[in-house]
Enzyme design. Structure first.
Site, PDB file in Angstrom:
ATOM      1  N   LYS A 158       8.749  -8.102 -10.798  1.00 26.17           N
ATOM      2  CA  LYS A 158       8.188  -9.277 -11.098  1.00 26.17           C
ATOM      3  C   LYS A 158       9.063 -10.015 -11.427  1.00 26.17           C
ATOM      4  O   LYS A 158       9.555  -9.540 -12.271  1.00 26.17           O
ATOM      5  CB  LYS A 158       6.889  -8.776 -11.239  1.00 26.17           C
ATOM      6  CG  LYS A 158       6.883 -10.706 -10.165  1.00 26.17           C
ATOM      7  CD  LYS A 158       4.804 -10.584 -10.105  1.00 26.17           C
ATOM      8  CE  LYS A 158       3.931 -10.509 -11.781  1.00 26.17           C
ATOM      9  NZ  LYS A 158       2.442 -10.124 -12.379  1.00 26.17           N
ATOM     10  N   LYS A 160       9.244 -14.303 -12.197  1.00 27.67           N
ATOM     11  CA  LYS A 160       8.506 -15.411 -12.372  1.00 27.67           C
ATOM     12  C   LYS A 160       9.181 -16.386 -11.450  1.00 27.67           C
ATOM     13  O   LYS A 160      10.574 -16.478 -11.762  1.00 27.67           O
ATOM     14  CB  LYS A 160       8.578 -15.717 -14.107  1.00 27.67           C
ATOM     15  CG  LYS A 160       8.011 -14.612 -14.551  1.00 27.67           C
ATOM     16  CD  LYS A 160       5.928 -14.784 -14.530  1.00 27.67           C
ATOM     17  CE  LYS A 160       5.344 -13.701 -15.609  1.00 27.67           C
ATOM     18  NZ  LYS A 160       3.787 -14.211 -15.158  1.00 27.67           N
ATOM     19  N   ASP A 188       5.670 -14.419  -9.051  1.00 32.61           N
ATOM     20  CA  ASP A 188       5.044 -15.285  -9.749  1.00 32.61           C
ATOM     21  C   ASP A 188       4.929 -17.012 -10.167  1.00 32.61           C
ATOM     22  O   ASP A 188       5.588 -16.540 -11.433  1.00 32.61           O
ATOM     23  CB  ASP A 188       4.055 -14.408 -10.955  1.00 32.61           C
ATOM     24  CG  ASP A 188       3.281 -14.475 -11.518  1.00 32.61           C
ATOM     25  OD1 ASP A 188       2.500 -15.611 -11.689  1.00 32.61           O
ATOM     26  OD2 ASP A 188       2.635 -14.312 -12.833  1.00 32.61           O
ATOM     27  N   ASN A 190       2.092 -18.638 -12.007  1.00 33.20           N
ATOM     28  CA  ASN A 190       1.834 -18.934 -12.983  1.00 33.20           C
ATOM     29  C   ASN A 190       0.815 -20.394 -12.698  1.00 33.20           C
ATOM     30  O   ASN A 190       0.302 -20.990 -13.086  1.00 33.20           O
ATOM     31  CB  ASN A 190       2.229 -19.109 -14.170  1.00 33.20           C
ATOM     32  CG  ASN A 190       2.409 -17.207 -14.323  1.00 33.20           C
ATOM     33  OD1 ASN A 190       3.828 -17.627 -14.625  1.00 33.20           O
ATOM     34  ND2 ASN A 190       1.546 -16.935 -14.771  1.00 33.20           N
ATOM     35  N   GLU A 214       2.222 -15.052  -6.160  1.00 37.91           N
ATOM     36  CA  GLU A 214       1.298 -15.190  -7.624  1.00 37.91           C
ATOM     37  C   GLU A 214       0.611 -16.295  -7.446  1.00 37.91           C
ATOM     38  O   GLU A 214       1.091 -16.811  -8.407  1.00 37.91           O
ATOM     39  CB  GLU A 214       1.369 -14.099  -8.563  1.00 37.91           C
ATOM     40  CG  GLU A 214       0.726 -13.608  -9.306  1.00 37.91           C
ATOM     41  CD  GLU A 214       0.702 -12.620  -9.297  1.00 37.91           C
ATOM     42  OE1 GLU A 214       0.470 -12.203 -11.081  1.00 37.91           O
ATOM     43  OE2 GLU A 214       1.782 -11.368  -9.663  1.00 37.91           O
ATOM     44  N   GLU A 240      -6.024 -12.759 -11.715  1.00 34.12           N
ATOM     45  CA  GLU A 240      -5.984 -12.723 -12.854  1.00 34.12           C
ATOM     46  C   GLU A 240      -7.119 -13.786 -13.452  1.00 34.12           C
ATOM     47  O   GLU A 240      -7.154 -13.674 -14.411  1.00 34.12           O
ATOM     48  CB  GLU A 240      -4.560 -12.447 -13.343  1.00 34.12           C
ATOM     49  CG  GLU A 240      -3.960 -14.096 -13.615  1.00 34.12           C
ATOM     50  CD  GLU A 240      -2.685 -14.008 -14.027  1.00 34.12           C
ATOM     51  OE1 GLU A 240      -2.271 -14.400 -15.080  1.00 34.12           O
ATOM     52  OE2 GLU A 240      -1.624 -12.922 -13.272  1.00 34.12           O
ATOM     53  N   ASP A 263      -8.204  -8.159 -13.548  1.00 37.79           N
ATOM     54  CA  ASP A 263      -8.161  -7.882 -14.384  1.00 37.79           C
ATOM     55  C   ASP A 263      -9.051  -7.747 -15.232  1.00 37.79           C
ATOM     56  O   ASP A 263     -10.503  -8.411 -15.032  1.00 37.79           O
ATOM     57  CB  ASP A 263      -8.213  -9.291 -14.846  1.00 37.79           C
ATOM     58  CG  ASP A 263      -7.256  -9.272 -16.402  1.00 37.79           C
ATOM     59  OD1 ASP A 263      -7.745  -8.354 -17.228  1.00 37.79           O
ATOM     60  OD2 ASP A 263      -6.505  -9.420 -17.060  1.00 37.79           O
ATOM     61  N   HIS A 290      -3.961  -7.216 -12.383  1.00 35.98           N
ATOM     62  CA  HIS A 290      -2.975  -7.878 -13.978  1.00 35.98           C
ATOM     63  C   HIS A 290      -3.224  -7.097 -15.526  1.00 35.98           C
ATOM     64  O   HIS A 290      -4.011  -6.440 -15.398  1.00 35.98           O
ATOM     65  CB  HIS A 290      -3.490  -9.335 -13.846  1.00 35.98           C
ATOM     66  CG  HIS A 290      -2.762  -9.923 -14.563  1.00 35.98           C
ATOM     67  ND1 HIS A 290      -4.322 -10.266 -16.354  1.00 35.98           N
ATOM     68  CD2 HIS A 290      -1.925 -11.237 -15.138  1.00 35.98           C
ATOM     69  CE1 HIS A 290      -3.128 -10.830 -16.964  1.00 35.98           C
ATOM     70  NE2 HIS A 290      -1.466 -10.692 -16.532  1.00 35.98           N
ATOM     71  N   GLU A 310       0.281  -2.464 -12.386  1.00 36.67           N
ATOM     72  CA  GLU A 310       1.767  -3.673 -12.798  1.00 36.67           C
ATOM     73  C   GLU A 310       2.158  -2.888 -14.709  1.00 36.67           C
ATOM     74  O   GLU A 310       1.295  -2.640 -15.513  1.00 36.67           O
ATOM     75  CB  GLU A 310       1.464  -4.923 -13.543  1.00 36.67           C
ATOM     76  CG  GLU A 310       2.093  -5.389 -14.060  1.00 36.67           C
ATOM     77  CD  GLU A 310       1.492  -7.070 -14.388  1.00 36.67           C
ATOM     78  OE1 GLU A 310       2.543  -8.157 -14.081  1.00 36.67           O
ATOM     79  OE2 GLU A 310       0.449  -7.453 -14.191  1.00 36.67           O
TER      80      GLU A 310
END
Length: 368
Positions: A158, A160, A188, A190, A214, A240, A263, A290, A310
């Protein structure tokens, strides 16, 4: 109960924050026959002491005299006891610490490993890594790490995202060229994009065959996640930052996601985690949780739609066990309990003062 503070071995940054520490509240519950169950949760740097105080002042006293086998009843009673602060992160984390301890206790008393006790659907689950894909890293380092884990048998990595679109595209293109078509690339954001930006970005990222994008938007923006999912050729992953079964239900039935990343700590423990996983199964949605690989490996193996685990080895400094990985597959422990062997000496030396234990104390079960 106590809390340890685990500083990441490497710098971890994403589009909105840095992962500066893992505050890890740890709870042990004792049955009348002397059996012990250990549970835990975590934060990424804030809220740990508040979680400990909620446990100490409100939740732990409510356990005294309860039948430890009635895990569902206990979870629900504790939820209603904290109704004024539910649904919310601190309450969910505190519930998770107790709930995971009760499941650990049940697994140890029945001598059935967690992945079988909770369902036993799979023997192993593929692993992907996040550790080499942080936003601050140059693409050369990300490529090097991805090639290294691919050589170890990992099936994906993964990265970012959240740099300017052209930079993200260049980084994703370089990574795809390096790892080839058979290695999964996940992304991801975020929660860093607005809907207009996200629409442009998923179109720009689509040629790289990504496994998912994500948290592209704020976690509570259900409407726009659904709008984005309808437009996107990339699967949308969320979870998550969701804290209840009903929040997941809303996402699944609004067709606002196609990957569920529930999560176990943030949703309140194993009890609600399994409900979310089965909800996702009913909606034909995969579960790719997550973080917390040590407990998510057996939970993913417990359900038929557990698809990815993960890889972030954050508990290594306070455990003597390691997640077993063969050919890129996580294999859950056959030992009773959560599958985690705690290093109580290390925990004792890392205990944060003021959270219930003396730093350096002997925390072994015999000493308690």
């Amino acid at each position: 109960m106590l809390m340890v503070d685990l500083v990441p071995a490497t710098e971890r940054t994403d589009a909105i924050q840095s992962f500066v520490s893992q505050e890890t509240p740890i709870v042990r519950v004792y049955d009348s026959d002397g059996a012990v169950g250990t549970g835990y949760c975590y934060t990424i740097g804030t809220g740990g002491p508040s979680t400990i105080e909620l446990l100490r002042r409100t939740l732990a006293p409510a356990l005294i005299g309860r039948d430890a086998d009635r895990i569902e009843a206990i979870w629900r009673d504790l939820l209603y006891l904290t109704h004024a602060t539910s649904v919310g992160a601190i309450t969910s984390l505190a519930l998770a610490a107790i709930d995971t301890a009760l499941w650990d206790l049940r697994s140890r008393k029945t001598a059935i490993p967690l992945h079988k006790l909770a369902g036993g659907a799979q023997e192993r689950v593929p692993v992907y890594t996040t550790e080499g894909g942080w936003l601050h890293l140059p693409i050369e380092a990300i490529v090097e790490d991805s090639l290294a884990v691919r050589a170890r048998g990992f099936k994906g990595a993964k990265i970012k995202i959240g740099r300017p679109i052209a930079e993200d595209v260049a980084r994703l293109g370089a990574l795809r060229d390096a790892v080839g078509a058979d290695f999964e690339i996940f992304t991801d954001a975020n929660q860093s994009f607005r809907i207009d930006d996200a629409i442009r970005r998923v179109a720009a990222y689509a040629p790289f065959g990504l496994g998912w994008i994500e948290e592209p938007l704020a976690a509570d923006d259900l409407h726009n996640h659904a709008a984005l999912a309808r437009r996107s050729d990339i699967p949308v992953a969320v979870g998550e930052s969701l804290y209840s079964l009903r929040q997941f239900n809303a996402y699944c039935h609004a067709e606002a996601c196609s990957i569920v990343q529930v999560d176990v700590a943030r949703v309140g423990g194993i009890t609600p985690w399994l409900k979310v996983a089965h909800l996702a199964e009913a909606c034909n949605i995969a579960v790719c949780p997550h973080f917390l690989m040590e407990i998510h490996a057996p939970l993913c193996a417990a359900v038929p739609n557990g698809k990815w685990v993960e890889y972030i080895p954050q508990l290594d400094p306070i455990t003597t066990s390691r997640l077993r990985i063969e050919d890129g597959q996580a294999i859950p422990s056959e030992q009773p309990g959560l599958g985690i062997d705690w290093d109580w000496d290390a925990i004792g030396h890392r205990a944060v003062e003021g959270t219930g234990w003396t730093v350096g104390a002997d925390l072994s079960p015999r000493a308690s």
